[in-house]
Design a protein around this motif. Structure first.
Motif, PDB file in Angstrom:
ATOM      1  N   LEU A   9     -10.076 -17.242  86.037  1.00 43.49           N
ATOM      2  CA  LEU A   9      -8.799 -17.148  86.758  1.00 43.49           C
ATOM      3  C   LEU A   9      -8.173 -15.766  86.565  1.00 43.49           C
ATOM      4  O   LEU A   9      -7.694 -15.162  87.522  1.00 43.49           O
ATOM      5  CB  LEU A   9      -7.827 -18.228  86.298  1.00 43.49           C
ATOM      6  N   ASP A  82      -5.302 -28.632  85.688  1.00 43.96           N
ATOM      7  CA  ASP A  82      -5.545 -27.808  86.874  1.00 43.96           C
ATOM      8  C   ASP A  82      -4.494 -26.723  87.106  1.00 43.96           C
ATOM      9  O   ASP A  82      -4.420 -26.153  88.192  1.00 43.96           O
ATOM     10  CB  ASP A  82      -5.665 -28.696  88.113  1.00 43.96           C
ATOM     11  N   GLU A  83      -3.686 -26.411  86.087  1.00 40.29           N
ATOM     12  CA  GLU A  83      -2.678 -25.353  86.232  1.00 40.29           C
ATOM     13  C   GLU A  83      -2.673 -24.437  85.013  1.00 40.29           C
ATOM     14  O   GLU A  83      -2.762 -24.899  83.883  1.00 40.29           O
ATOM     15  CB  GLU A  83      -1.275 -25.934  86.402  1.00 40.29           C
ATOM     16  N   PHE A 113      -1.054 -20.567  88.615  1.00 42.44           N
ATOM     17  CA  PHE A 113      -2.130 -20.892  89.545  1.00 42.44           C
ATOM     18  C   PHE A 113      -2.530 -22.338  89.345  1.00 42.44           C
ATOM     19  O   PHE A 113      -2.595 -22.833  88.217  1.00 42.44           O
ATOM     20  CB  PHE A 113      -3.345 -19.985  89.306  1.00 42.44           C
ATOM     21  N   ARG A 114      -2.795 -23.003  90.462  1.00 42.26           N
ATOM     22  CA  ARG A 114      -3.230 -24.396  90.465  1.00 42.26           C
ATOM     23  C   ARG A 114      -4.602 -24.457  91.121  1.00 42.26           C
ATOM     24  O   ARG A 114      -4.816 -23.853  92.170  1.00 42.26           O
ATOM     25  CB  ARG A 114      -2.243 -25.242  91.268  1.00 42.26           C
ATOM     26  N   LYS A 115      -5.507 -25.191  90.521  1.00 37.52           N
ATOM     27  CA  LYS A 115      -6.838 -25.357  91.107  1.00 37.52           C
ATOM     28  C   LYS A 115      -6.796 -26.553  92.050  1.00 37.52           C
ATOM     29  O   LYS A 115      -6.490 -27.672  91.648  1.00 37.52           O
ATOM     30  CB  LYS A 115      -7.888 -25.567  90.026  1.00 37.52           C
ATOM     31  N   TRP A 120      -8.521 -21.576  93.236  1.00 38.47           N
ATOM     32  CA  TRP A 120      -7.269 -21.213  92.594  1.00 38.47           C
ATOM     33  C   TRP A 120      -6.261 -20.780  93.641  1.00 38.47           C
ATOM     34  O   TRP A 120      -6.550 -19.906  94.456  1.00 38.47           O
ATOM     35  CB  TRP A 120      -7.477 -20.074  91.604  1.00 38.47           C
TER      36      TRP A 120
END
Length: 152
Positions: A9, A82-83, A113-115, A120
Motif C-alpha cells: 500500500l 481492510d483499512e 486507504f480501504r481495500k 486500494w
C-alpha cells in the motif's frame, strides 16, 4: 493485514503521488473511494465524494515543475482488516537557478486507504502545510496552483 500488504500500500501511494508530481493527477483520481472525504488547504471547506474530489483536483491541478519528492517519518497504522492509515511528511523540491534544487513545499499528510474488491481506494485524505507560518509558503502554494481555484 500483513506487513507485506501494508508495504504494498505504501508503495502504491508513492506511485500515484509521483504520477501527480510528474504531471499526471489521474492516479489519485482513479484511487478515490466513492465516499471519500478530503481536507485540503486549497479548498474552502472539506470535499465529500469521488466526483467532488475529482472536480477539486481538476480545478487546482497545475504542473509545479517539481524535481523530487521525499517521504519522511512514514507511519502506517492498520485500522481494520481492510483499512490502513498512512501518516507522513511529504517534501517537494524544485530546480534552483544554480543547477541544484530547493525545497518547494512541505506537507503533513494523513490518508486512509480501504481495500475494496482487491483494490486500494482512498477513503480519506488530509493535507496541511508544515510551514504555514513561513511567510513564503502561502504565496508559493498560490503560484503553483491555478489561481482561480484557491478558496473554491
Amino acid at each position: 493485514m500483513t506487513p507485506e500488504e501494508v508495504a504494498t500500500l505504501v508503495e502504491f501511494e508513492k506511485s500515484i503521488q509521483w504520477r501527480w508530481t510528474s504531471g499526471d493527477p489521474t492516479g489519485y483520481m482513479d484511487a478515490l473511494a466513492e465516499d471519500v472525504t478530503y481536507v485540503d488547504p486549497l479548498a474552502e471547506r472539506f470535499v465529500v465524494g469521488r466526483e467532488a474530489v475529482r472536480a477539486h483536483f481538476k480545478r487546482i491541478y497545475a504542473d509545479a515543475g517539481l524535481s523530487r519528492q521525499e517521504y519522511l517519518d512514514e507511519t502506517a497504522r492498520v485500522i481494520s482488516d481492510d483499512e490502513v492509515l498512512l501518516v507522513f511528511t511529504f517534501n517537494t523540491y524544485q530546480p534552483d537557478d544554480d543547477g541544484g534544487e530547493k525545497l518547494f513545499l512541505s506537507w503533513n499528510m494523513s490518508l486512509i486507504f480501504r481495500k475494496t474488491d482487491g483494490e486500494w481506494l482512498m477513503s480519506h485524505g488530509h493535507l496541511s502545510l508544515r510551514n504555514a507560518w513561513d511567510p513564503d509558503s502561502i504565496p508559493k502554494l498560490r503560484k503553483s496552483w491555478k489561481r482561480t481555484s484557491v478558496g473554491k
